[in-house]
Design a protein around this motif. Structure first.
Motif, PDB file in Angstrom:
ATOM      1  N   ARG A   1      16.567   8.246   5.806  1.00 35.87           N
ATOM      2  CA  ARG A   1      16.697   6.869   6.280  1.00 35.87           C
ATOM      3  C   ARG A   1      15.366   6.139   6.134  1.00 35.87           C
ATOM      4  O   ARG A   1      14.314   6.715   6.343  1.00 35.87           O
ATOM      5  CB  ARG A   1      17.109   6.846   7.749  1.00 35.87           C
ATOM      6  N   LEU A   2      15.448   4.883   5.779  1.00 35.79           N
ATOM      7  CA  LEU A   2      14.230   4.086   5.599  1.00 35.79           C
ATOM      8  C   LEU A   2      13.673   3.638   6.945  1.00 35.79           C
ATOM      9  O   LEU A   2      14.416   3.313   7.855  1.00 35.79           O
ATOM     10  CB  LEU A   2      14.534   2.850   4.759  1.00 35.79           C
TER      11      LEU A   2
ATOM     12  N   TYR B   1      18.044   2.238  10.829  1.00 39.25           N
ATOM     13  CA  TYR B   1      17.342   3.025   9.841  1.00 39.25           C
ATOM     14  C   TYR B   1      16.260   3.913  10.429  1.00 39.25           C
ATOM     15  O   TYR B   1      15.522   4.553   9.729  1.00 39.25           O
ATOM     16  CB  TYR B   1      16.720   2.130   8.753  1.00 39.25           C
TER      17      TYR B   1
ATOM     18  N   LYS C   1       2.889   3.684   9.249  1.00 39.58           N
ATOM     19  CA  LYS C   1       4.251   3.897   8.756  1.00 39.58           C
ATOM     20  C   LYS C   1       4.449   5.368   8.385  1.00 39.58           C
ATOM     21  O   LYS C   1       5.482   5.964   8.702  1.00 39.58           O
ATOM     22  CB  LYS C   1       4.528   3.006   7.549  1.00 39.58           C
TER      23      LYS C   1
ATOM     24  N   ASN D   1       7.135   7.870   9.973  1.00 42.73           N
ATOM     25  CA  ASN D   1       8.072   8.604   9.121  1.00 42.73           C
ATOM     26  C   ASN D   1       8.020  10.100   9.411  1.00 42.73           C
ATOM     27  O   ASN D   1       9.035  10.782   9.331  1.00 42.73           O
ATOM     28  CB  ASN D   1       7.783   8.357   7.643  1.00 42.73           C
TER      29      ASN D   1
ATOM     30  N   VAL E   1       5.216  -1.967   2.252  1.00 45.13           N
ATOM     31  CA  VAL E   1       5.058  -1.264   0.976  1.00 45.13           C
ATOM     32  C   VAL E   1       3.586  -1.163   0.599  1.00 45.13           C
ATOM     33  O   VAL E   1       2.796  -2.052   0.894  1.00 45.13           O
ATOM     34  CB  VAL E   1       5.851  -1.970  -0.154  1.00 45.13           C
TER      35      VAL E   1
ATOM     36  N   PRO F   1      11.101  -0.842   5.864  1.00 44.56           N
ATOM     37  CA  PRO F   1      11.165  -0.963   4.407  1.00 44.56           C
ATOM     38  C   PRO F   1      10.317  -2.089   3.826  1.00 44.56           C
ATOM     39  O   PRO F   1       9.950  -2.031   2.653  1.00 44.56           O
ATOM     40  CB  PRO F   1      12.654  -1.194   4.130  1.00 44.56           C
ATOM     41  N   SER F   2       9.975  -3.095   4.636  1.00 43.84           N
ATOM     42  CA  SER F   2       9.148  -4.182   4.100  1.00 43.84           C
ATOM     43  C   SER F   2       7.676  -3.779   3.992  1.00 43.84           C
ATOM     44  O   SER F   2       6.902  -4.440   3.310  1.00 43.84           O
ATOM     45  CB  SER F   2       9.283  -5.439   4.980  1.00 43.84           C
TER      46      SER F   2
END
Length: 96
Positions: free
Chosen positions: A49-50, A91, A37, A41, A56, A53-54
């Motif tokens: 923007r995300l 996103y 992730k 990014n 974490v 997002p799930s």
């Protein structure tokens, strides 16, 4: 109790412990997904923007329930990561 019965009960207990232990997300695999992730990014043109997002970075987070992640129901190991539609998501826009 007879020894064969005790031996059978111990094997059953060991099996239950193994099944319970591997039900959830495996820590090393969760960290690998978090690193993936972070890489995605870093390629994201729009940093506000995300992306995913799930996903974490929390110890209790169940990565088998994260978007695009499929796990083996017996072992808890990640067996598939589906990222094919990320560019279509509002996103995420990946840079070149």
């Amino acid at each position: 109790m007879e020894w064969p019965l005790v031996k059978s009960l111990l094997w059953a207990l060991l099996l239950l412990i193994q099944i319970h232990e591997h039900r959830g997300c495996i820590g090393e695999e969760r960290m690998g997904l978090i690193e993936l992730k972070a890489f995605l990014n870093s390629k994201n043109n729009y940093t506000n923007r995300l992306i995913l997002p799930s996903w974490v970075n929390e110890t209790k987070s169940e990565c088998c329930g994260w978007e695009g992640v499929t796990c083996n129901t017996t072992t808890g190991h990640v067996i598939e990561i589906s990222l094919y539609n990320l560019k279509q998501k509002p996103y995420l826009i990946l840079g070149g």
